[in-house]
Design an enzyme around this catalytic site. Structure first.
Site, mmCIF file in Angstrom:
data_model
loop_
_atom_site.group_PDB
_atom_site.id
_atom_site.type_symbol
_atom_site.label_atom_id
_atom_site.label_comp_id
_atom_site.label_asym_id
_atom_site.label_seq_id
_atom_site.Cartn_x
_atom_site.Cartn_y
_atom_site.Cartn_z
ATOM 1 N N ARG A 125 14.053 47.602 46.255
ATOM 2 C CA ARG A 125 14.124 46.595 47.320
ATOM 3 C C ARG A 125 14.461 45.193 46.823
ATOM 4 N NH1 ARG A 125 9.451 49.471 48.810
ATOM 5 N NH2 ARG A 125 9.947 51.102 50.315
ATOM 6 N N LYS A 147 27.483 37.740 49.661
ATOM 7 C CA LYS A 147 27.990 38.944 50.333
ATOM 8 C C LYS A 147 28.169 40.024 49.273
ATOM 9 C CE LYS A 147 30.486 37.172 54.333
ATOM 10 N NZ LYS A 147 31.816 37.020 54.980
ATOM 11 N N GLU A 189 43.116 32.086 47.363
ATOM 12 C CA GLU A 189 41.803 31.721 47.922
ATOM 13 C C GLU A 189 41.505 30.235 47.674
ATOM 14 O OE1 GLU A 189 40.203 33.706 49.846
ATOM 15 O OE2 GLU A 189 40.528 35.782 49.215
ATOM 16 N N LYS A 231 32.679 26.220 49.207
ATOM 17 C CA LYS A 231 32.005 27.486 49.549
ATOM 18 C C LYS A 231 30.504 27.251 49.662
ATOM 19 C CE LYS A 231 31.763 32.125 49.861
ATOM 20 N NZ LYS A 231 32.275 33.429 49.531
ATOM 21 N N GLU A 241 27.041 34.000 58.483
ATOM 22 C CA GLU A 241 28.300 33.997 59.233
ATOM 23 C C GLU A 241 28.114 34.116 60.738
ATOM 24 O OE1 GLU A 241 31.622 35.867 57.174
ATOM 25 O OE2 GLU A 241 32.482 36.392 59.110
ATOM 26 N N ARG A 245 31.047 29.944 58.664
ATOM 27 C CA ARG A 245 31.457 30.785 57.528
ATOM 28 C C ARG A 245 32.676 31.646 57.859
ATOM 29 N NH1 ARG A 245 27.634 33.878 53.058
ATOM 30 N NH2 ARG A 245 29.380 34.674 51.849
ATOM 31 N N ASN A 249 37.726 32.968 56.421
ATOM 32 C CA ASN A 249 38.594 34.141 56.545
ATOM 33 C C ASN A 249 39.981 33.791 57.064
ATOM 34 O OD1 ASN A 249 36.646 35.958 55.597
ATOM 35 N ND2 ASN A 249 35.664 35.994 57.596
ATOM 36 N N HIS A 252 42.829 36.330 56.888
ATOM 37 C CA HIS A 252 42.254 37.621 56.513
ATOM 38 C C HIS A 252 42.503 38.711 57.553
ATOM 39 C CE1 HIS A 252 40.481 35.357 53.300
ATOM 40 N NE2 HIS A 252 39.734 36.349 52.875
ATOM 41 N N HIS A 256 44.220 41.743 56.169
ATOM 42 C CA HIS A 256 43.617 43.079 56.100
ATOM 43 C C HIS A 256 44.557 44.121 56.718
ATOM 44 C CE1 HIS A 256 39.258 41.410 55.649
ATOM 45 N NE2 HIS A 256 39.874 41.529 54.494
ATOM 46 N N HIS A 269 44.596 41.615 47.397
ATOM 47 C CA HIS A 269 43.984 40.908 48.517
ATOM 48 C C HIS A 269 44.579 39.491 48.675
ATOM 49 C CE1 HIS A 269 40.784 39.740 51.254
ATOM 50 N NE2 HIS A 269 40.475 38.728 50.473
HETATM 51 P P1 NAD Z 1 38.754 42.956 40.599
HETATM 52 O O1 NAD Z 1 37.320 42.807 40.471
HETATM 53 O O2 NAD Z 1 39.312 44.312 40.867
HETATM 54 O O3 NAD Z 1 39.449 42.370 39.295
HETATM 55 C C1 NAD Z 1 40.857 42.415 39.186
HETATM 56 C C2 NAD Z 1 41.281 43.070 37.864
HETATM 57 O O4 NAD Z 1 41.117 42.133 36.805
HETATM 58 C C3 NAD Z 1 40.464 44.284 37.487
HETATM 59 O O5 NAD Z 1 41.294 45.221 36.851
HETATM 60 C C4 NAD Z 1 39.475 43.717 36.488
HETATM 61 O O6 NAD Z 1 38.949 44.666 35.597
HETATM 62 C C5 NAD Z 1 40.323 42.723 35.772
HETATM 63 N N1 NAD Z 1 39.625 41.609 35.147
HETATM 64 C C6 NAD Z 1 38.554 40.933 35.621
HETATM 65 N N2 NAD Z 1 38.300 39.882 34.845
HETATM 66 C C7 NAD Z 1 39.200 39.907 33.837
HETATM 67 C C8 NAD Z 1 39.465 39.066 32.736
HETATM 68 N N3 NAD Z 1 38.778 37.935 32.535
HETATM 69 N N4 NAD Z 1 40.457 39.411 31.883
HETATM 70 C C9 NAD Z 1 41.202 40.520 32.114
HETATM 71 N N5 NAD Z 1 41.048 41.328 33.162
HETATM 72 C C10 NAD Z 1 40.059 41.016 34.028
HETATM 73 O O7 NAD Z 1 39.366 42.009 41.759
HETATM 74 P P2 NAD Z 1 38.947 40.573 42.297
HETATM 75 O O8 NAD Z 1 40.192 40.004 42.885
HETATM 76 O O9 NAD Z 1 38.193 39.784 41.315
HETATM 77 O O10 NAD Z 1 37.935 40.929 43.479
HETATM 78 C C11 NAD Z 1 38.356 41.679 44.598
HETATM 79 C C12 NAD Z 1 37.130 42.240 45.263
HETATM 80 O O11 NAD Z 1 36.311 41.150 45.689
HETATM 81 C C13 NAD Z 1 37.405 43.082 46.477
HETATM 82 O O12 NAD Z 1 36.650 44.254 46.422
HETATM 83 C C14 NAD Z 1 36.955 42.206 47.642
HETATM 84 O O13 NAD Z 1 36.486 42.967 48.733
HETATM 85 C C15 NAD Z 1 35.867 41.412 47.013
HETATM 86 N N6 NAD Z 1 35.603 40.118 47.644
HETATM 87 C C16 NAD Z 1 34.325 39.828 47.954
HETATM 88 C C17 NAD Z 1 34.025 38.601 48.508
HETATM 89 C C18 NAD Z 1 32.590 38.257 48.789
HETATM 90 O O14 NAD Z 1 32.344 37.227 49.419
HETATM 91 N N7 NAD Z 1 31.659 39.029 48.310
HETATM 92 C C19 NAD Z 1 35.030 37.664 48.744
HETATM 93 C C20 NAD Z 1 36.337 37.989 48.402
HETATM 94 C C21 NAD Z 1 36.623 39.227 47.855
HETATM 95 N N1 GLY Z 2 34.746 35.536 51.414
HETATM 96 C C1 GLY Z 2 34.267 35.074 52.659
HETATM 97 C C2 GLY Z 2 32.810 34.786 52.663
HETATM 98 O O1 GLY Z 2 32.147 34.803 51.649
HETATM 99 O O2 GLY Z 2 32.279 34.533 53.692
#
Ligand code: NAD
Ligand code: GLY
Length: 367
Positions: A125, A147, A189, A231, A241, A245, A249, A252, A256, A269
């Site tokens: 938990r 998130k 972003e 942020k 949100e 918040r 998006n 987005h 999407h 993305h």
């Molecule tokens: P990712 O985590 O897939 O990373 C992209 C690639 O870069 C991967 O292959 C990873 O292994 C590699 N990588 C990471 N750091 C590295 C480094 N320093 N050197 C070399 N390679 C590296 O993609 P991302 O764009 O970081 O994140 C996308 C994800 O984030 C999605 O799943 C999306 O839904 C999520 N997301 C979440 C939020 C949130 O608020 N929680 C917001 C935006 C996106």
């Molecule tokens: N990435 C959008 C949010 O965190 O609300």
């Protein structure tokens, strides 16, 4: 003695407030990391790409503070953001007798941060959670704000929780190994914050895009710090949100549709968000809020980062069908983040389906 520079932004959430440290050489900074750990053991969740690059640095910093590390190394990729992979984390936590007080550190991009955070939220938990983002996208967006999620076969990020970290440690040096395309996707972003709430930042980005693409530390620090300040402010005002918040998006809902329409992974993305933001700008122009020159400026800024400014030609009907699945649809009406002017966004359902379709058609690549 400390030779590295860093800046700190605070996410103000009462007793759940936490710092975001942004700077160079931070993986080595036990003085920043160790005060947030009250345990002799931590779990570091990472992946097969990031762990070989940065796990040893993190481990050395923790070991110097007398803390043991249990690494949990997951396969790399959005396709592994699933229940099955999450269970691998739980297997490791249970198999190694981790306690509720054992902190979990997520070392990686948004996939690892989202999955690690969800594991931390669920295990017994809730265990203490720390984000060490290593992509630009994760530094400016996903590591901040709590998130967390995994994907379900029927929808992206559909199973998750709001669960805030205790610390975000963004070491700009890790961006030196990030693939070029991932860096550009993260810049989408960053541009988003300028478009939705900071017109001056748009000017700054127009001037400093070459420095960002060249990964100059000062430019990256400014971009990450300013993005995180935005942020943090938005999350502090609207953690779950229910209002502001949602403005994060921008692009987005269109984006999407592009990601789903093409199949996950075809476009990153950030690439989809770039084309989606241009669609949102064009629709804002059709509603009389932006000028044609504003739309051209938005396009030019994304293009200067090497990002797509036209969507794939899926057909407006297909876009609309996909967009109706968005979390912001309410009572069947499409609510979209639009721009009242550059630097000021609004969540609005005033656009008609015909206006949305026309904006999509205008912003799709010619056949
Ligand atoms: P990712 O985590 O897939 O990373 C992209 C690639 O870069 C991967 O292959 C990873 O292994 C590699 N990588 C990471 N750091 C590295 C480094 N320093 N050197 C070399 N390679 C590296 O993609 P991302 O764009 O970081 O994140 C996308 C994800 O984030 C999605 O799943 C999306 O839904 C999520 N997301 C979440 C939020 C949130 O608020 N929680 C917001 C935006 C996106
Ligand atoms: N990435 C959008 C949010 O965190 O609300």
């Amino acid at each position: 003695m400390c030779t590295h520079q860093f800046v700190t932004q605070e996410v103000a959430l009462g007793e759940r407030s936490y710092p975001i440290h942004i700077g160079s050489g931070l993986l080595q900074r036990g003085d920043l990391l160790l005060p947030h750990i009250r345990s002799k053991k931590v779990v570091v969740v990472s992946n097969t790409t990031v762990a070989p690059l940065y796990l040893d640095s993190v481990r050395a910093t923790l070991r110097a503070g007398g803390i043991d590390v249990l690494p949990v190394i997951l396969p790399d990729g959005e396709q592994y953001k699933t229940w099955e992979t999450l269970n691998q984390v739980f297997d490791a936590l249970l198999g190694n007798h981790c306690e509720r007080s054992t902190p979990l550190l997520a070392l990686g991009g948004g996939v690892i941060g989202d999955m690690g955070g969800f594991a931390a939220a669920c295990y017994q938990r809730g265990m203490p959670f720390i984000q060490i983002p290593t992509t630009l996208l994760a530094m400016v967006d996903s590591s901040v704000g709590g998130k967390t999620a995994i994907n379900h076969p029927l929808g992206k990020n559909m199973i998750g929780a709001f669960y805030q970290p205790r610390l975000v440690l963004a070491d700009i040096d890790t961006l030196s190994t990030l693939p070029e395309r991932e860096l550009r996707a993260g810049i989408a972003e960053v541009i988003k914050y300028g478009l939705i709430r900071d017109a001056e930042f748009i000017d700054w980005l127009e001037t400093h895009m070459p420095a960002l693409l060249a990964r100059e530390t000062g430019a990256l620090m400014t971009a990450v710090a300013r993005s995180c300040a935005h942020k943090a402010e938005v999350v502090a005002a609207d953690e779950r949100e229910s209002g502001e918040r949602a403005l994060l998006n921008l692009g987005h809902t269109f984006g999407h549709a592009i990601e789903t329409g093409l199949g996950y992974g075809a476009w990153l993305h950030g690439e989809a968000i770039a084309a989606g933001s241009v669609m949102a700008a064009e629709l804002s122009r059709a509603l009389g809020w932006l000028s044609r020159a504003d739309v051209v400026r938005v396009q030019a800024l994304f293009a200067s980062a090497g990002l797509p400014v036209c969507g794939p030609r899926l057909g407006a009907e297909r876009y609309l069908e996909l967009m109706r699945h968005d979390k912001k649809v309410q009572d069947g009406r499409l609510r979209l983040v639009l721009l009242q002017k550059l630097g000021q966004a609004v969540l609005s359902d005033v656009a008609s389906v015909d206006q949305i379709a026309a904006a999509i058609d205008t912003c799709c690549a010619p056949t």
